[in-house]
Design a protein around this motif. Structure first.
Motif, PDB file in Angstrom:
ATOM      1  N   THR A   1       2.362  12.922   8.655  1.00  0.00           N
ATOM      2  CA  THR A   1       0.873  12.609   9.137  1.00  0.00           C
ATOM      3  C   THR A   1       0.819  11.531   7.981  1.00  0.00           C
ATOM      4  OG1 THR A   1       0.103  14.569  10.106  1.00  0.00           O
ATOM      5  CG2 THR A   1      -1.563  12.924   9.404  1.00  0.00           C
ATOM      6  N   PRO A   2       0.775  10.296   8.016  1.00  0.00           N
ATOM      7  CA  PRO A   2       0.451   9.305   6.856  1.00  0.00           C
ATOM      8  C   PRO A   2      -1.027   9.434   6.437  1.00  0.00           C
ATOM      9  CG  PRO A   2       1.763   8.446   8.711  1.00  0.00           C
ATOM     10  CD  PRO A   2       1.102   9.609   9.456  1.00  0.00           C
ATOM     11  N   ARG A   3      -0.966   9.284   5.198  1.00  0.00           N
ATOM     12  CA  ARG A   3      -2.405   9.062   4.522  1.00  0.00           C
ATOM     13  C   ARG A   3      -2.838   7.688   4.359  1.00  0.00           C
ATOM     14  NH1 ARG A   3      -3.586  14.219   0.830  1.00  0.00           N
ATOM     15  NH2 ARG A   3      -2.924  15.614   2.114  1.00  0.00           N
ATOM     16  N   LEU A   4      -3.477   6.897   5.402  1.00  0.00           N
ATOM     17  CA  LEU A   4      -3.541   5.591   5.243  1.00  0.00           C
ATOM     18  C   LEU A   4      -5.391   5.082   5.325  1.00  0.00           C
ATOM     19  CD1 LEU A   4      -0.834   4.611   7.867  1.00  0.00           C
ATOM     20  CD2 LEU A   4      -0.716   4.127   5.441  1.00  0.00           C
ATOM     21  N   PRO A   5      -5.615   4.001   4.824  1.00  0.00           N
ATOM     22  CA  PRO A   5      -4.854   2.957   4.269  1.00  0.00           C
ATOM     23  C   PRO A   5      -4.439   3.089   2.943  1.00  0.00           C
ATOM     24  CG  PRO A   5      -6.948   2.511   4.288  1.00  0.00           C
ATOM     25  CD  PRO A   5      -7.120   3.793   4.913  1.00  0.00           C
ATOM     26  N   VAL A   6      -3.072   2.396   2.645  1.00  0.00           N
ATOM     27  CA  VAL A   6      -2.650   2.243   1.356  1.00  0.00           C
ATOM     28  C   VAL A   6      -2.343   0.925   1.028  1.00  0.00           C
ATOM     29  CG1 VAL A   6      -0.251   2.657   2.317  1.00  0.00           C
ATOM     30  CG2 VAL A   6      -0.868   3.274  -0.188  1.00  0.00           C
ATOM     31  N   THR A   7      -2.463   0.510  -0.227  1.00  0.00           N
ATOM     32  CA  THR A   7      -2.181  -0.817  -0.662  1.00  0.00           C
ATOM     33  C   THR A   7      -0.799  -0.875  -1.553  1.00  0.00           C
ATOM     34  OG1 THR A   7      -4.307  -1.690  -0.505  1.00  0.00           O
ATOM     35  CG2 THR A   7      -2.996  -2.988  -1.820  1.00  0.00           C
ATOM     36  N   VAL A   8       0.158  -1.457  -1.413  1.00  0.00           N
ATOM     37  CA  VAL A   8       1.512  -1.345  -2.100  1.00  0.00           C
ATOM     38  C   VAL A   8       2.046  -2.876  -2.590  1.00  0.00           C
ATOM     39  CG1 VAL A   8       2.230   0.549  -0.849  1.00  0.00           C
ATOM     40  CG2 VAL A   8       2.789  -1.796   0.088  1.00  0.00           C
ATOM     41  N   GLN A   9       2.773  -3.023  -3.523  1.00  0.00           N
ATOM     42  CA  GLN A   9       3.204  -4.183  -3.836  1.00  0.00           C
ATOM     43  C   GLN A   9       4.465  -4.707  -3.062  1.00  0.00           C
ATOM     44  OE1 GLN A   9       1.359  -5.799  -6.227  1.00  0.00           O
ATOM     45  NE2 GLN A   9       2.657  -7.718  -6.409  1.00  0.00           N
ATOM     46  N   SER A  10       4.079  -5.574  -2.309  1.00  0.00           N
ATOM     47  CA  SER A  10       5.416  -6.245  -1.597  1.00  0.00           C
ATOM     48  C   SER A  10       6.542  -6.951  -2.439  1.00  0.00           C
ATOM     49  CB  SER A  10       5.114  -7.212  -0.613  1.00  0.00           C
ATOM     50  OG  SER A  10       5.884  -7.613   0.178  1.00  0.00           O
ATOM     51  N   PHE A  11       7.714  -7.088  -2.227  1.00  0.00           N
ATOM     52  CA  PHE A  11       8.699  -7.522  -3.128  1.00  0.00           C
ATOM     53  C   PHE A  11       8.464  -8.763  -3.278  1.00  0.00           C
ATOM     54  CE2 PHE A  11      12.986  -9.323  -3.898  1.00  0.00           C
ATOM     55  CZ  PHE A  11      13.320  -8.386  -5.105  1.00  0.00           C
ATOM     56  N   GLU A  12       8.102  -9.525  -2.543  1.00  0.00           N
ATOM     57  CA  GLU A  12       7.630 -11.068  -2.833  1.00  0.00           C
ATOM     58  C   GLU A  12       6.490 -11.452  -3.631  1.00  0.00           C
ATOM     59  OE1 GLU A  12       4.474 -11.246   0.267  1.00  0.00           O
ATOM     60  OE2 GLU A  12       6.063  -9.839  -0.556  1.00  0.00           O
ATOM     61  N   GLY A  13       5.892 -10.353  -3.960  1.00  0.00           N
ATOM     62  CA  GLY A  13       4.699 -10.635  -5.127  1.00  0.00           C
ATOM     63  C   GLY A  13       3.442 -10.455  -4.440  1.00  0.00           C
ATOM     64  N   SER A  14       3.052 -10.357  -3.402  1.00  0.00           N
ATOM     65  CA  SER A  14       1.931 -10.317  -2.757  1.00  0.00           C
ATOM     66  C   SER A  14       1.416  -8.530  -2.653  1.00  0.00           C
ATOM     67  CB  SER A  14       1.750 -10.579  -1.349  1.00  0.00           C
ATOM     68  OG  SER A  14       2.481 -10.112  -0.289  1.00  0.00           O
ATOM     69  N   ALA A  15       0.241  -8.203  -2.564  1.00  0.00           N
ATOM     70  CA  ALA A  15      -0.570  -6.995  -2.415  1.00  0.00           C
ATOM     71  C   ALA A  15      -0.739  -6.654  -0.993  1.00  0.00           C
ATOM     72  CB  ALA A  15      -1.597  -6.595  -3.266  1.00  0.00           C
ATOM     73  N   VAL A  16      -0.056  -5.634  -0.389  1.00  0.00           N
ATOM     74  CA  VAL A  16      -0.191  -5.510   1.235  1.00  0.00           C
ATOM     75  C   VAL A  16      -0.807  -4.345   1.326  1.00  0.00           C
ATOM     76  CG1 VAL A  16       0.945  -5.470   3.481  1.00  0.00           C
ATOM     77  CG2 VAL A  16       1.570  -6.926   1.392  1.00  0.00           C
ATOM     78  N   THR A  17      -2.103  -4.241   2.367  1.00  0.00           N
ATOM     79  CA  THR A  17      -2.704  -3.041   2.799  1.00  0.00           C
ATOM     80  C   THR A  17      -2.134  -2.759   4.232  1.00  0.00           C
ATOM     81  OG1 THR A  17      -4.628  -3.594   1.385  1.00  0.00           O
ATOM     82  CG2 THR A  17      -4.763  -1.942   3.173  1.00  0.00           C
ATOM     83  N   VAL A  18      -1.880  -1.540   4.299  1.00  0.00           N
ATOM     84  CA  VAL A  18      -1.159  -1.038   5.527  1.00  0.00           C
ATOM     85  C   VAL A  18      -2.258   0.140   5.881  1.00  0.00           C
ATOM     86  CG1 VAL A  18       0.803   0.188   6.503  1.00  0.00           C
ATOM     87  CG2 VAL A  18       1.186  -1.481   4.751  1.00  0.00           C
ATOM     88  N   THR A  19      -2.539  -0.288   7.254  1.00  0.00           N
ATOM     89  CA  THR A  19      -3.803   0.557   7.820  1.00  0.00           C
ATOM     90  C   THR A  19      -3.200   1.578   8.843  1.00  0.00           C
ATOM     91  OG1 THR A  19      -4.175  -1.156   9.449  1.00  0.00           O
ATOM     92  CG2 THR A  19      -5.637  -1.307   7.250  1.00  0.00           C
ATOM     93  N   SER A  20      -2.053   1.308   9.422  1.00  0.00           N
ATOM     94  CA  SER A  20      -1.540   2.183  10.469  1.00  0.00           C
ATOM     95  C   SER A  20       0.135   1.899  10.431  1.00  0.00           C
ATOM     96  CB  SER A  20      -2.050   1.605  11.796  1.00  0.00           C
ATOM     97  OG  SER A  20      -1.338   2.180  12.929  1.00  0.00           O
TER      98      SER A  20
END
Length: 352
Positions: free
Chosen positions: A68-87
Protein backbone atom coordinates in the motif's frame (compact mmCIF):
# COMPACT_ATOMS: atom_id res chain seq x y z
CA UNK A 1 7.11 8.50 3.27
CA UNK A 2 7.18 4.77 3.90
CA UNK A 3 4.92 1.80 3.36
CA UNK A 4 4.91 -1.28 5.58
CA UNK A 5 4.97 -4.70 3.92
CA UNK A 6 1.49 -6.16 4.25
CA UNK A 7 0.31 -9.76 4.26
CA UNK A 8 -2.28 -10.86 1.70
CA UNK A 9 -3.99 -13.84 0.19
CA UNK A 10 -1.20 -14.21 -2.32
CA UNK A 11 1.52 -14.18 0.30
CA UNK A 12 2.14 -17.93 0.30
CA UNK A 13 2.46 -18.09 -3.48
CA UNK A 14 4.84 -15.11 -3.60
CA UNK A 15 6.97 -16.50 -0.77
CA UNK A 16 7.19 -19.80 -2.64
CA UNK A 17 8.37 -18.01 -5.78
CA UNK A 18 10.92 -16.04 -3.75
CA UNK A 19 12.36 -19.25 -2.30
CA UNK A 20 12.51 -20.82 -5.77
CA UNK A 21 14.56 -17.81 -6.90
CA UNK A 22 16.93 -18.15 -3.93
CA UNK A 23 17.33 -21.90 -4.48
CA UNK A 24 18.07 -21.29 -8.18
CA UNK A 25 20.94 -18.94 -7.28
CA UNK A 26 22.30 -21.41 -4.71
CA UNK A 27 22.10 -24.26 -7.22
CA UNK A 28 23.86 -22.21 -9.90
CA UNK A 29 26.55 -21.24 -7.41
CA UNK A 30 27.12 -24.88 -6.52
CA UNK A 31 27.47 -25.82 -10.20
CA UNK A 32 29.91 -22.98 -10.79
CA UNK A 33 31.97 -23.92 -7.76
CA UNK A 34 32.36 -27.49 -8.98
CA UNK A 35 33.12 -26.29 -12.54
CA UNK A 36 35.90 -24.05 -11.26
CA UNK A 37 37.83 -27.09 -10.05
CA UNK A 38 38.20 -28.31 -13.63
CA UNK A 39 39.34 -25.05 -15.22
CA UNK A 40 42.31 -25.43 -17.56
CA UNK A 41 43.65 -21.93 -18.05
CA UNK A 42 46.26 -22.96 -20.56
CA UNK A 43 44.25 -25.22 -22.86
CA UNK A 44 42.18 -24.30 -25.91
CA UNK A 45 38.48 -25.00 -25.92
CA UNK A 46 37.07 -27.65 -28.19
CA UNK A 47 34.89 -26.51 -31.08
CA UNK A 48 31.17 -26.49 -30.37
CA UNK A 49 27.96 -24.66 -31.10
CA UNK A 50 26.31 -21.91 -29.08
CA UNK A 51 25.45 -22.20 -25.40
CA UNK A 52 22.27 -20.52 -24.19
CA UNK A 53 22.39 -19.00 -20.71
CA UNK A 54 18.93 -19.52 -19.28
CA UNK A 55 16.96 -18.50 -16.22
CA UNK A 56 14.41 -20.96 -14.88
CA UNK A 57 11.91 -18.09 -14.76
CA UNK A 58 12.30 -14.80 -16.64
CA UNK A 59 9.80 -13.09 -14.33
CA UNK A 60 11.34 -11.12 -11.48
CA UNK A 61 10.42 -12.59 -8.09
CA UNK A 62 8.21 -10.19 -6.09
CA UNK A 63 9.66 -9.26 -2.71
CA UNK A 64 6.22 -9.55 -1.12
CA UNK A 65 2.48 -9.13 -1.72
CA UNK A 66 1.03 -5.95 -3.20
CA UNK A 67 2.06 -3.03 -0.96
CA UNK A 68 0.00 0.00 0.00
CA UNK A 69 1.85 3.12 -1.19
CA UNK A 70 2.08 6.10 1.12
CA UNK A 71 1.43 9.06 -1.14
CA UNK A 72 1.77 11.87 -2.04
CA UNK A 73 5.54 11.93 -2.12
CA UNK A 74 7.97 14.38 -3.73
CA UNK A 75 11.12 12.96 -5.30
CA UNK A 76 14.06 14.35 -7.25
CA UNK A 77 13.78 13.34 -10.90
CA UNK A 78 17.04 12.50 -12.70
CA UNK A 79 16.69 15.42 -15.12
CA UNK A 80 16.75 17.80 -12.15
CA UNK A 81 13.15 18.64 -11.31
CA UNK A 82 11.20 17.89 -8.14
CA UNK A 83 8.18 15.73 -8.95
CA UNK A 84 5.20 15.06 -6.69
CA UNK A 85 3.56 11.68 -7.20
CA UNK A 86 -0.01 11.52 -5.89
CA UNK A 87 -1.10 8.09 -7.15
CA UNK A 88 0.50 4.81 -8.20
CA UNK A 89 -2.74 3.20 -9.41
CA UNK A 90 -1.80 3.32 -13.12
CA UNK A 91 1.93 2.96 -13.77
CA UNK A 92 3.72 3.09 -17.12
CA UNK A 93 7.39 2.06 -17.08
CA UNK A 94 9.53 2.55 -20.20
CA UNK A 95 13.26 2.16 -20.84
CA UNK A 96 15.55 0.46 -23.36
CA UNK A 97 16.19 -2.68 -21.31
CA UNK A 98 12.92 -3.19 -19.42
CA UNK A 99 14.59 -2.43 -16.10
CA UNK A 100 11.95 -0.11 -14.69
CA UNK A 101 9.09 -2.53 -15.39
CA UNK A 102 11.09 -5.35 -13.78
CA UNK A 103 11.58 -3.26 -10.65
CA UNK A 104 7.89 -2.31 -10.48
CA UNK A 105 6.93 -5.98 -10.76
CA UNK A 106 9.51 -7.11 -8.19
CA UNK A 107 8.22 -4.50 -5.73
CA UNK A 108 4.89 -6.36 -5.86
CA UNK A 109 3.20 -3.66 -7.96
CA UNK A 110 2.82 -5.61 -11.19
CA UNK A 111 -1.02 -5.34 -11.13
CA UNK A 112 -0.67 -1.54 -11.30
CA UNK A 113 1.42 -1.66 -14.48
CA UNK A 114 -0.66 -0.46 -17.46
CA UNK A 115 2.09 0.28 -20.00
CA UNK A 116 5.59 -0.96 -20.80
CA UNK A 117 8.44 -0.77 -23.30
CA UNK A 118 9.29 -3.27 -26.02
CA UNK A 119 12.19 -4.58 -23.94
CA UNK A 120 9.95 -5.38 -20.96
CA UNK A 121 8.65 -8.61 -22.42
CA UNK A 122 8.95 -11.04 -19.50
CA UNK A 123 6.02 -13.50 -19.41
CA UNK A 124 4.07 -11.96 -16.51
CA UNK A 125 3.49 -8.66 -18.34
CA UNK A 126 3.41 -9.62 -22.00
CA UNK A 127 -0.28 -8.66 -22.16
CA UNK A 128 0.44 -5.17 -20.81
CA UNK A 129 0.19 -2.62 -23.67
CA UNK A 130 3.47 -1.63 -25.32
CA UNK A 131 3.79 2.14 -25.67
CA UNK A 132 7.17 2.09 -27.41
CA UNK A 133 5.80 1.46 -30.90
CA UNK A 134 7.07 -0.96 -33.49
CA UNK A 135 10.39 0.87 -33.86
CA UNK A 136 11.03 1.06 -30.12
CA UNK A 137 10.46 4.83 -30.01
CA UNK A 138 8.14 6.23 -27.36
CA UNK A 139 4.60 6.80 -28.62
CA UNK A 140 3.19 9.77 -26.68
CA UNK A 141 -0.35 9.18 -27.97
CA UNK A 142 -0.28 5.63 -26.63
CA UNK A 143 0.95 6.90 -23.27
CA UNK A 144 -1.83 9.47 -23.00
CA UNK A 145 -4.49 6.94 -24.03
CA UNK A 146 -3.61 4.78 -21.01
CA UNK A 147 -4.18 7.69 -18.56
CA UNK A 148 -1.16 6.97 -16.35
CA UNK A 149 -1.12 8.29 -12.81
CA UNK A 150 2.68 8.15 -12.99
CA UNK A 151 5.06 7.57 -15.89
CA UNK A 152 8.51 6.11 -15.11
CA UNK A 153 11.15 6.49 -17.81
CA UNK A 154 14.72 7.69 -18.37
CA UNK A 155 16.35 10.56 -20.16
CA UNK A 156 17.41 8.37 -23.09
CA UNK A 157 14.02 6.80 -23.81
CA UNK A 158 12.27 10.18 -23.70
CA UNK A 159 13.93 12.71 -26.01
CA UNK A 160 13.62 16.42 -25.14
CA UNK A 161 10.73 16.92 -27.58
CA UNK A 162 8.87 13.98 -26.03
CA UNK A 163 9.48 15.32 -22.54
CA UNK A 164 7.92 18.62 -23.54
CA UNK A 165 4.86 16.86 -24.96
CA UNK A 166 4.40 14.89 -21.74
CA UNK A 167 4.83 18.02 -19.65
CA UNK A 168 2.29 19.96 -21.75
CA UNK A 169 -0.19 17.10 -21.38
CA UNK A 170 0.12 17.22 -17.60
CA UNK A 171 1.54 13.71 -17.19
CA UNK A 172 3.38 13.05 -13.91
CA UNK A 173 6.78 11.86 -15.12
CA UNK A 174 9.72 10.70 -13.03
CA UNK A 175 12.99 10.32 -14.94
CA UNK A 176 15.73 7.88 -13.94
CA UNK A 177 19.41 7.42 -14.73
CA UNK A 178 19.76 5.55 -18.07
CA UNK A 179 23.24 4.23 -17.21
CA UNK A 180 23.52 0.50 -16.62
CA UNK A 181 26.24 -0.35 -14.10
CA UNK A 182 26.58 -2.83 -11.25
CA UNK A 183 26.95 0.00 -8.77
CA UNK A 184 23.72 1.53 -10.03
CA UNK A 185 21.45 -1.52 -9.64
CA UNK A 186 20.46 -1.04 -6.00
CA UNK A 187 20.19 2.80 -6.10
CA UNK A 188 17.86 2.45 -9.10
CA UNK A 189 15.65 0.04 -7.17
CA UNK A 190 15.54 2.45 -4.24
CA UNK A 191 14.72 5.40 -6.51
CA UNK A 192 11.79 3.62 -8.17
CA UNK A 193 10.42 2.47 -4.82
CA UNK A 194 10.68 5.99 -3.41
CA UNK A 195 8.79 7.43 -6.38
CA UNK A 196 5.99 4.91 -5.91
CA UNK A 197 5.66 5.56 -2.18
CA UNK A 198 7.01 2.18 -1.05
CA UNK A 199 10.55 2.96 0.20
CA UNK A 200 10.68 0.15 2.76
CA UNK A 201 9.77 -2.36 0.07
CA UNK A 202 12.55 -0.91 -2.08
CA UNK A 203 15.13 -1.35 0.68
CA UNK A 204 14.11 -4.99 1.09
CA UNK A 205 14.31 -5.64 -2.65
CA UNK A 206 17.64 -3.84 -2.86
CA UNK A 207 19.08 -5.95 -0.05
CA UNK A 208 17.93 -9.21 -1.64
CA UNK A 209 19.27 -8.18 -5.05
CA UNK A 210 22.62 -7.16 -3.57
CA UNK A 211 22.96 -10.49 -1.78
CA UNK A 212 22.19 -12.41 -4.98
CA UNK A 213 24.73 -10.38 -6.97
CA UNK A 214 27.39 -10.96 -4.29
CA UNK A 215 26.73 -14.72 -4.25
CA UNK A 216 26.83 -14.98 -8.04
CA UNK A 217 30.05 -12.98 -8.48
CA UNK A 218 31.75 -14.87 -5.66
CA UNK A 219 31.00 -18.14 -7.47
CA UNK A 220 32.60 -17.08 -10.78
CA UNK A 221 35.51 -19.46 -11.52
CA UNK A 222 38.91 -17.89 -10.99
CA UNK A 223 41.37 -17.83 -13.88
CA UNK A 224 45.06 -17.02 -14.03
CA UNK A 225 44.49 -15.45 -17.47
CA UNK A 226 41.07 -13.72 -17.76
CA UNK A 227 38.94 -14.49 -20.78
CA UNK A 228 38.30 -11.72 -23.30
CA UNK A 229 34.59 -11.47 -24.06
CA UNK A 230 32.95 -9.38 -26.77
CA UNK A 231 29.31 -8.41 -26.46
CA UNK A 232 27.78 -8.04 -29.91
CA UNK A 233 24.53 -6.24 -30.69
CA UNK A 234 22.94 -7.83 -33.75
CA UNK A 235 19.78 -6.94 -35.68
CA UNK A 236 20.13 -8.83 -38.95
CA UNK A 237 23.27 -8.26 -40.94
CA UNK A 238 22.27 -4.60 -41.36
CA UNK A 239 23.17 -3.77 -37.74
CA UNK A 240 26.20 -5.48 -36.23
CA UNK A 241 27.85 -3.62 -33.37
CA UNK A 242 30.41 -4.38 -30.67
CA UNK A 243 29.92 -3.07 -27.16
CA UNK A 244 32.48 -0.87 -25.44
CA UNK A 245 32.75 1.38 -22.39
CA UNK A 246 29.46 2.57 -20.94
CA UNK A 247 27.36 -0.02 -22.76
CA UNK A 248 26.43 -1.94 -19.62
CA UNK A 249 27.89 -5.04 -21.24
CA UNK A 250 31.33 -3.94 -20.02
CA UNK A 251 30.08 -4.01 -16.41
CA UNK A 252 28.47 -7.40 -16.91
CA UNK A 253 31.64 -8.85 -18.42
CA UNK A 254 33.70 -7.46 -15.52
CA UNK A 255 31.32 -9.21 -13.09
CA UNK A 256 32.17 -12.43 -14.92
CA UNK A 257 35.86 -11.92 -14.13
CA UNK A 258 36.66 -11.26 -17.80
CA UNK A 259 37.98 -8.44 -20.00
CA UNK A 260 35.59 -6.49 -22.21
CA UNK A 261 36.95 -6.94 -25.73
CA UNK A 262 35.57 -3.63 -27.00
CA UNK A 263 37.15 -1.60 -24.21
CA UNK A 264 40.44 -3.48 -24.49
CA UNK A 265 40.46 -2.82 -28.25
CA UNK A 266 40.21 0.92 -27.66
CA UNK A 267 36.56 1.58 -28.48
CA UNK A 268 35.34 4.85 -26.99
CA UNK A 269 31.58 4.59 -27.61
CA UNK A 270 29.05 2.26 -25.93
CA UNK A 271 28.36 0.56 -29.29
CA UNK A 272 30.45 0.75 -32.46
CA UNK A 273 29.77 -0.78 -35.87
CA UNK A 274 31.87 -3.87 -36.37
CA UNK A 275 34.76 -3.69 -38.83
CA UNK A 276 36.89 -6.63 -39.79
CA UNK A 277 40.04 -4.97 -38.46
CA UNK A 278 38.50 -4.05 -35.08
CA UNK A 279 37.00 -7.50 -34.62
CA UNK A 280 40.24 -9.32 -35.40
CA UNK A 281 42.21 -6.90 -33.22
CA UNK A 282 39.83 -7.42 -30.28
CA UNK A 283 40.51 -11.19 -30.48
CA UNK A 284 37.67 -12.28 -28.16
CA UNK A 285 37.74 -15.74 -26.63
CA UNK A 286 33.94 -15.76 -26.27
CA UNK A 287 31.14 -13.90 -28.06
CA UNK A 288 28.15 -12.86 -25.95
CA UNK A 289 24.94 -12.02 -27.81
CA UNK A 290 21.20 -11.57 -27.32
CA UNK A 291 19.20 -14.64 -28.36
CA UNK A 292 16.96 -12.83 -30.84
CA UNK A 293 19.97 -11.05 -32.30
CA UNK A 294 21.71 -14.36 -32.93
CA UNK A 295 18.61 -15.69 -34.67
CA UNK A 296 18.41 -12.55 -36.81
CA UNK A 297 21.78 -13.26 -38.44
CA UNK A 298 21.10 -16.96 -39.00
CA UNK A 299 22.66 -18.49 -35.88
CA UNK A 300 26.34 -19.18 -35.34
CA UNK A 301 27.10 -19.89 -38.99
CA UNK A 302 25.47 -16.62 -39.99
CA UNK A 303 27.37 -14.82 -37.25
CA UNK A 304 30.65 -16.18 -38.62
CA UNK A 305 29.88 -14.38 -41.89
CA UNK A 306 30.04 -10.99 -40.14
CA UNK A 307 33.39 -9.40 -41.15
CA UNK A 308 36.23 -10.49 -38.89
CA UNK A 309 34.24 -12.87 -36.67
CA UNK A 310 35.52 -16.10 -38.23
CA UNK A 311 39.11 -14.91 -37.77
CA UNK A 312 38.82 -14.46 -33.99
CA UNK A 313 39.53 -17.21 -31.42
CA UNK A 314 35.82 -17.23 -30.52
CA UNK A 315 34.75 -17.43 -34.17
CA UNK A 316 37.14 -20.22 -35.02
CA UNK A 317 36.00 -22.30 -32.04
CA UNK A 318 32.33 -21.22 -32.32
CA UNK A 319 32.38 -20.09 -28.68
CA UNK A 320 29.09 -18.18 -28.59
CA UNK A 321 26.90 -17.60 -25.55
CA UNK A 322 23.43 -16.17 -26.04
CA UNK A 323 20.88 -14.97 -23.49
CA UNK A 324 17.33 -13.66 -23.63
CA UNK A 325 17.06 -10.05 -24.81
CA UNK A 326 14.61 -9.48 -21.95
CA UNK A 327 17.14 -9.88 -19.16
CA UNK A 328 20.75 -9.81 -20.31
CA UNK A 329 21.30 -6.02 -19.98
CA UNK A 330 18.42 -5.21 -17.66
CA UNK A 331 20.53 -4.53 -14.52
CA UNK A 332 17.51 -4.91 -12.25
CA UNK A 333 16.14 -7.45 -9.75
CA UNK A 334 17.26 -10.39 -11.92
CA UNK A 335 20.92 -9.30 -12.01
CA UNK A 336 22.26 -11.94 -9.61
CA UNK A 337 20.48 -14.69 -11.52
CA UNK A 338 21.76 -13.28 -14.83
CA UNK A 339 25.37 -13.34 -13.62
CA UNK A 340 25.03 -16.89 -12.29
CA UNK A 341 23.49 -18.20 -15.53
CA UNK A 342 26.00 -16.39 -17.75
CA UNK A 343 28.95 -17.55 -15.65
CA UNK A 344 27.89 -21.16 -15.97
CA UNK A 345 27.35 -20.80 -19.72
CA UNK A 346 30.53 -18.81 -20.39
CA UNK A 347 32.92 -21.00 -18.45
CA UNK A 348 31.26 -24.14 -19.70
CA UNK A 349 31.58 -22.80 -23.23
CA UNK A 350 35.17 -21.71 -22.77
CA UNK A 351 36.30 -25.03 -21.32
CA UNK A 352 34.23 -27.57 -23.20
Amino acid sequence: MSAAVTAGGRGYRIRARWWRGVLAVIAASAVLGSAACGVDDGGAAAQHGPVTATLTDLDPVPIGPAPTPRLPVTVQSFEGSAVTVTSAERIIAVDRHGTLAQIVYALGMGPKLVGRSTAAAFPAIRDVPNVAGGTGSLNVESVLALRPSVFLTDTTSAAPAVREQLRAAGVTVVYFDPARTMDGVIPQIHAVADALGVPERGRALGQRTGEEIAAATAAVPGREQPLTIAFLYLRSTAITMMAGPGSGADALIAALGARDAGTAAGLTEPFTAITSEAMIGAAPDVLLVMSEGLKSVGGVEGLRQVPGIAQTPAGRARRVVDMSDTVVLSFGPNTGRVIAALSHAVYGAAHA
